[in-house]
Design an enzyme around this catalytic site. Structure first.
Site: not given
Ligand SMILES: Cc1cc2nc3c(=O)[nH]c(=O)nc-3n(C[C@H](O)[C@H](O)[C@H](O)COP(=O)(O)OP(=O)(O)OC[C@H]3O[C@@H](n4cnc5c(N)ncnc54)[C@H](O)[C@@H]3O)c2cc1C
Ligand code: SF4
Ligand code: SF4
Ligand code: FES
Lengths: 592, 249
Positions: A365, A11-12, A298, A15, A404-405, A251, A237
């Protein structure tokens, strides 16, 4: 002992990338796997901002207050020590992102600007226009690219994680993955593995999530013995734009900058929104929640909108929609602070939200639930860590906006160093693992693939998926009734049965995306049962989990974490419960 | 509105080596459709207009809100993002083709990794000392932020490169997106420490000199990034550096 352990990160998003940076910095070799090029990860969608109690507005904000808002917002289901650690680390995370060049909005003095978000009375949210997630992800992506050019990180983009490689002692020794171009299955050894695969929106069909947020990786691990915790905690949401293919988010920052939610007082009022006089509008959030107004958390806003639409029957034009109004704010301010999201509305709906109130409705959401981890971000499988939206640890039963970010970066910053330390200390390292361990897992996945490729049933996987989404969205989101939850679980069992007759029309062994999707669908179905059954069991209302038949929070029976594990012989989830660590902030009634 | 339909012609290709061919689809019109939702519809019912069974279309997508940069393709001949291409605003029959200047993977999916390689070559990052806590970043005026922010919104979709007459194998031109990123990092208070390296990377064949200022890039950029401004600013810096380097020899 491996001095420079090999760490696999799956995952990129925010996190995964933050874990990668920490691991590379500590001297580990990192293999970074992602379905999409990491720069295209779902994190780019985040709009509103990231929380940190920097207290730059003279409001007396503190990291303790941030902790309090977060656990109160989550209705006391989160273990408090990691929440405190996150809130304490937040100001330094913002500083680091600032140093990496994130284009945060500024005050006239050149300091970071902060906006207000839901569930707090403080200006605590740093933001970069209305595309904060994109800006943060790019900053981390650039740092990872730098490590890549120094050969400290190797990217495997367009590779899909299928499963963990576990040795006979159930210790994680690497992963099994599929090249999404050649469709070849391969195993990769590692001293520790970090899972950062994001959300599960696709289980609900349409959501605000990106396409690859299927939860397939989490589900595969759950089926391999990892605990999945608080799966029933799903955030809907309040403000999304209903669409054909996706529910695009509007948002919370729209309300943070002064946006007001209302409906015409008179049922079926056909006049254009702007021509309806103030006195004939019902600002129901402001009326019901005078202290927080439009910025209640929310789950509260979502239920209020549902009530106004479904019980009072006051949806615009009789449709399930209400107004989110920005038209009283001047154009310049809107363009400066919200341009990115206003553009989305304009592009996809065709109206200018600076001129006409937007029409919005709640949409699935975020998942608060996820892989169970300890305070070091390690799952119950030794050597396997998780971070980001895919782990359950921070948000309890409801996540506050812009937390979440922060939790993604925090999770990565904890998981990364712990994985490296674990690799250094515990690894007889993957070199000592017999090759049969890898071969067995590869064989299992190869067989799964060939069975699917040769199946010649009649069920179209995309249609099965739509059915799943419709059932989940209808019964397992805002208002939950035990009868409907039971029916939904029965339905999923039926879909799993029909899945055995799925027809993969594309038999090609090159870049076969529908084949990959069909594989994921199976995992989505299995995980959907965890979410549904978890909701069925929890007979109370807490945070986002709302049962009209059990309207109150029941700390005596339910102040506990749900932990689902897979029972392979029965092919279904089983449940255990665990006490919540409430050592810092004693639970109190949540009332906004 | 009963039975209103949408006609779509898609250029398909099974793999990088095979010959492309066209297939036509007719879908039932629904309000709010876009190009991606239409291709999804085909996946749920993969049958061509003349009733022939076929396979779902292969394409790239993720965010569906024009911020991840995945879904770029040629729509009615123009380089643009498919998720934000509303069916009601397109002339029919709608033609979908993969980008022509990038290797086709399959159907509408192409390999655009060249841009990520270019970003590596120009060191498109701020070289921080480390991730430990070193206090806050450099102060910036709101004006500086407002100058940098639009540049940092580039989604790496490569539309600007596809549309550029100079971007082809014979020139090896890096393209507008990379040049604009150089401008972004060269103006950052810390990022500018690598300015000379970045300018060097843009000198010579395939560098900024290849640009003929045709401005096609600006016209197609879905994020309205001021690309010609970036090119002229960076161009000036490269010239200056060339002169200085010349006298230093
Ligand atoms: C529209 C929207 C707006 C948001 N706005 C906010 C905000 O303003 N503030 C806030 O704090 N949070 C916000 N959130 C929540 C936040 O964006 C997410 O919770 C957060 O970005 C998740 O990050 P992550 O690193 O966990 O996963 P992601 O960014 O989803 O990354 C997942 C990664 O895993 C990889 N992956 C998935 N499955 C596999 C697999 N089987 N094999 C290999 N790779 C895989 C994908 O390619 C990707 O690189 C928002 C969410 C949404 C939907
Ligand atoms: S100005 Fe013209 S030649 Fe230069 S990058 Fe843009 S399209 Fe290409
Ligand atoms: S500059 Fe514009 S067109 Fe070029 S890659 Fe970036 S966003 Fe796409
Ligand atoms: S799917 Fe992300 S830009 Fe179109």
């Amino acid at each position: 002992m491996a001095a420079n352990p090999r760490i696999i990160i799956v995952g990129g998003g925010l996190a995964g990338l933050s874990a990668a940076i920490k691991c590379a910095e500590m001297g580990a070799s990192v293999d970074l796997f992602s379905i999409v090029p990491v720069k295209r990860s779902h994190s780019v969608c985040a709009q509103g901002g990231i929380n940190a109690a920097k207290n730059l507005k003279g409001e007396g904000d503190s990291t303790w207050q941030h902790l309090d808002d977060t656990v109160y917002g989550g209705d006391f289901l989160a273990n408090q020590p990691p929440v405190k650690a996150m809130c304490d680390m937040a100001p330094a995370i913002i500083d680091l992102l600032d140093r990496m060049g994130v284009t945060f909005n500024r005050t006239p003095e050149g300091l970071l600007d902060f906006r207000r978000f839901g569930g707090t009375l403080h200006h605590r949210t740093a933001f970069a226009g209305a595309t904060t997630g994109q800006q943060l992800l790019y900053a981390l992506d650039e740092q990872v690219r730098r490590f890549e050019s120094e050969d400290k990180v190797t990217k495997y983009e367009s590779w899909e994680f299928l499963s963990a490689v576990l040795d006979p002692q159930r210790v994680c020794r690497g992963i099994c993955a599929m090249d999404l171009r050649t469709m070849e299955v391969k195993t990769f050894p590692a001293d520790a593995v970090i899972i950062a695969t994001g959300g599960i929106g696709a289980i609900f069909g349409k959501s605000t999530n990106s396409v690859v947020c299927t939860g397939s990786a989490q589900s595969a691990l759950y089926q391999q013995g990892a605990y999945y915790a608080n799966g029933e905690m799903i955030q809907v949401h309040p403000t999304s734009i209903p669409g054909e293919d996706k529910l695009r988010l509007m948002s919370e920052s729209a309300r943070g900058e002064g946006g007001r939610v209302w409906v015409p007082k008179q049922k079926g009022d056909k006049r254009p929104a702007k021509s309806i006089p103030e006195g004939e509008r019902w600002y129901f959030l402001e009326e019901w929640y005078p202290k927080y107004g439009n910025l209640v958390p929310r789950d509260v806003a979502t239920r209020a909108i549902h009530k106004v639409v479904h019980e009072y029957d006051l949806g615009i034009d009789g449709q399930p929609m209400v107004y989110l109004d920005l038209t009283h704010i001047d154009r310049e301010t809107l363009n400066k602070k919200l341009e990115g999201i206003l553009e989305i509305y304009e592009k996809f709906v065709g109206d200018d939200p600076r001129e006409v109130p937007m029409k919005i409705f709640p949409g699935m959401h975020y998942t608060m639930g996820g892989l169970w981890v300890d305070f070091n971000q390690q799952t119950n499988i030794q050597g396997l860590y998780a971070a980001g939206e895919c782990d359950y640890s921070i948000h309890g039963s409801n996540r506050l906006g812009a937390n979440s970010l922060l939790s993604c970066i925090y999770g990565g910053f904890i998981a990364g160093p712990n994985a490296v330390r674990y690799g250094r200390e515990n690894g007889k390292s993957s070199d000592g693992v017999p090759s049969s361990v890898y071969e067995t897992e590869k064989k299992r996945q190869d067989e799964l693939n060939s069975r699917l490729m040769t199946s010649d049933g009649t069920e179209n996987p995309f249609k099965l998926w739509r059915e799943l989404g419709e059932w989940m969205s209808k019964n397992v989101t805002v208002s939950r009734y035990n009868k409907n939850l039971k029916e939904t679980d029965t339905k999923i069992v039926e879909l799993l049965e029909r899945y055995r007759h799925v027809n993969v029309s594309d038999k090609s062994m090159w870049a076969n995306t529908s084949f990959a999707f069909t594989r994921q669908l199976y995992n989505m179905l299995q995980l959907a049962r965890v979410v549904t059954q978890g909701a069925l069991m929890r007979d109370e209302s807490r945070g986002s989990h709302y049962k009209p038949d059990f309207p109150d929070r029941d700390d005596k029976n339910w102040l506990k974490t749900t932990k689902a594990y897979f029972a392979p012989d029965a092919d279904e989830p089983r449940f255990e419960f665990e006490a919540v660590d409430i050592s810092l902030v004693p639970p109190r009634v949540r009332k906004y | 509105m009963a039975n209103k339909t949408v006609l779509i012609k898609i250029k398909r290709q099974a793999n990088p080596e095979s010959q492309p061919y066209w297939e036509e689809f007719e879908l039932t019109w629904r309000p709010g459709m876009n190009v991606i939702s239409s291709i999804m519809e085909i996946a749920a019912n993969p049958v061509t207009r003349d009733g022939k069974k076929t396979t779902p279309i292969v394409y790239d997508s993720n965010c569906l809100e024009e911020v991840c940069g995945s879904c770029a393709m040629l729509i009615n001949g123009r380089a643009r993002m498919a998720c934000s291409a509303l069916i009601d605003k397109l002339d029919q029959p709608i033609t979908l083709e993969p980008f022509s200047k990038f290797p086709v993977v399959r159907d509408l999916s192409v390999d655009r990794s060249v841009l990520f390689e270019n970003l590596k070559a120009v060191k498109a990052w701020v070289p921080v000392d480390g991730t430990y806590d070193l206090g806050s970043g450099p102060r910036m005026t709101p004006d500086e932020q407002e100058g940098a922010y639009p540049l940092s919104r580039c989604i790496s979709c490569c539309c600007c490169m596809e549309a550029c007459p100079q971007f082809n194998e014979s020139t090896g031109f890096v393209g507008a997106a990379t040049i604009s990123q150089v401008r972004l990092f060269n103006t950052h208070p810390t990022g500018k420490v690598l300015k000379q390296d970045r300018l060097s990377a843009l000198m010579g064949d395939g560098g900024i000199q290849e640009c003929g200022y045709a401005q096609n890039c600006v016209e197609v950029c879905p994020k309205d990034i001021p690309l010609t401004k970036s090119i002229s600013e960076v161009g000036k810096d490269v010239m200056k550096k060339a002169v200085v380097d010349f006298f230093r020899q």
